[in-house]
Enzyme design. Structure first.
Site, PDB file in Angstrom:
ATOM      1  CB  VAL A  68      25.701  87.476 -46.009  1.00 13.65           C
ATOM      2  CG1 VAL A  68      25.151  86.574 -44.905  1.00 13.65           C
ATOM      3  CG2 VAL A  68      25.913  88.887 -45.472  1.00 13.65           C
ATOM      4  CB  ALA A 113      26.276  83.002 -50.429  1.00 12.82           C
ATOM      5  CE  LYS A 114      20.760  87.985 -53.867  1.00  8.85           C
ATOM      6  NZ  LYS A 114      19.817  87.038 -54.488  1.00  8.85           N
ATOM      7  N   GLY A 115      25.592  88.570 -52.206  1.00  7.08           N
ATOM      8  CA  GLY A 115      26.552  89.663 -52.137  1.00  7.08           C
ATOM      9  C   GLY A 115      25.882  90.945 -52.569  1.00  7.08           C
ATOM     10  CG  ASP A 154      19.963  89.661 -56.887  1.00  6.02           C
ATOM     11  OD1 ASP A 154      19.310  88.601 -56.882  1.00  6.02           O
ATOM     12  OD2 ASP A 154      19.559  90.689 -56.315  1.00  6.02           O
TER      13      ASP A 154
END
Ligand code: GLU
Length: 424
Positions: A68, A113-115, A154
């Protein structure tokens, strides 16, 4: 404008709603225009993919993966990749927005953003994790890029996974591309100081907050929830600054010693015990909830979201909470914390040391140059201190809690930039 309490949420907290409820309060105080409110409320891009991976037994399993991109207003989007069984779109959306605010608070030129991939890396072999990471990278290769979207580690991922990502992306491009990802191993373009960066930033913000609260670190006690990269580094560095770390915890439970846990011993034990504190001696075993409610000066939640909630917040006795994790306090708990007069250094400020040194790694990769550990630490400490002072000043000026002040600093910066850049 007076401080407006966030609206209480009905059901168990969804991280995106938790993020939005704080965003809403800060936006109101800033008098943010509806147009910009709507821009920042919605992620710029959401990608969901299916990743078929051959498992060691020859079967094929299909994993769901997400990336995202919340915002690219301040620059290319930045944020980690989470491998965890609880990963879902709402969580990734919240984490992506938190990255936008985090980068803005520490004033680095990135969007957020992050995945994530819904999987349990604890039950997968190294080969299976490698194939999953390569599949994820290949599928997202058009999303990523050193000037577009730059992933990092992360929960459930680390330098090893970032090495696979960098290699797979480089194969796809036909050229070695270091700057596409940060948190890489040192030998392949990683930065000195990146591993400890988040924990170090937690320590720096805790020291700055203790100074404001006139807590003497040499007489202070602390409890750290979570003993992964962030929690164990924070515990080690806080102990080095004189604090007595009375309790630490991980998935196996919490460990308490009134005289102080021997952090080096705990780290050695964990590393020799498949990453777990299970069976650690030299401390009394207590529950995770007991740890959160210990009568310590400083509490560092450094595990995951939603651990300080409406059900345990009334029992919290710490004078200061410094959030190593993203979203550890539910928005429902905020009001009680404020009523109790507990200072919270919020996630988007306290754990921003990680992305700050990620930024330094990216800068070094692009320069084709390496900085010394001393330079990295000095510069990241300065950035963290400046950001803390800026948020503290805003909180005093507007008479709002530090969390709302941090959102205000971030939203103000992103919205002003948006006005210059403009929409369609
Ligand atoms: N995953 C980390 C965070 O939540 C680091 C992100 C990065 O370095 O890009 O801040």
């Amino acid at each position: 404008m007076a401080y407006i309490e966030p609206a209480p949420l009905k059901d168990k907290e969804n991280p995106f709603e938790a993020m939005m409820s704080r965003f809403h309060v800060a936006a109101q105080i800033l008098g943010l225009e509806d147009e910009i409110y709507n821009v920042l409320k919605n992620p710029a891009r959401q990608v969901i993919v299916s990743l078929p991976v051959t498992m060691d037994d020859g079967s094929i399993r299909v994993f769901e993966g997400y990336r995202v991109i919340h915002s690219t207003i301040l620059g290319p989007s930045k944020g980690g990749i989470r491998f965890d069984p609880h990963v879902n779109l709402d969580e990734v959306k919240a984490l992506a927005a938190w990255m936008t605010w985090k980068c803005a608070v520490v004033d680095i030129p990135y969007g957020g953003a992050k995945g994530g991939v819904t999987c349990n890396p604890r039950e997968m072999s190294a080969g299976e994790i490698e194939r999953l990471m390569r599949a994820y990278t290949q599928t997202m290769a058009d999303v990523f890029g050193p000037d577009k979207d730059i992933p990092a580690p992360d929960m459930g991922t680390g330098p090893r996974e970032m090495a696979w990502l960098m290699d797979q992306y480089s194969r796809y491009k036909g050229m070695t591309t270091h700057a596409v990802v940060t948190g890489k191993p040192l030998v392949m373009g990683g930065s000195l100081g990146r591993t400890e960066a988040t924990g170090r930033g937690v320590m720096v913000s805790a020291m700055a907050a203790m100074e404001k609260l006139k807590i003497n670190p040499y007489k202070a006690t602390c409890a750290v929830q979570g003993f992964g990269n962030v929690g164990s580094w924070a515990a080690r560095l806080l102990h080095e600054r004189g604090l007595i770390v009375q309790a630490v915890s991980d998935l196996s439970g919490a460990y308490f010693n009134a005289q102080g846990i021997d952090i080096e011993k705990a780290i050695q034990y964990r590393d020799a015990n498949k990453g777990s504190l299970e069976g650690f001696t030299g401390a009394e075993k207590i529950s995770n909830d007991d740890l959160l409610t210990l009568p310590v000066d400083l509490l560092v939640p450094a595990a995951t979201e939603d651990v300080i909630t409406s059900s345990n917040v009334v029992s919290i006795k710490a004078r200061l909470i410094v959030e190593g994790a993203n979203g550890p306090t539910s928005s429902k708990a905020d009001n009680v914390i404020n009523e109790k007069g507990i200072m919270v250094v919020p996630d988007i400020l306290a754990n921003a040391g990680g992305v700050t040194v990620s930024y330094f790694e990216w800068v070094q990769n692009r320069l084709g140059y390496k900085w010394t550990a001393d330079r990295v630490n000095r510069r990241s400490d300065r950035i963290m201190k400046d950001a803390f002072n800026n948020v503290y000043k805003t909180s005093q000026e507007y008479k709002v809690p530090m969390r709302i002040a941090a959102y205000m600093v971030a939203i103000d910066k992103v919205s002003k930039t948006y006005k210059y850049r403009g929409g369609y």
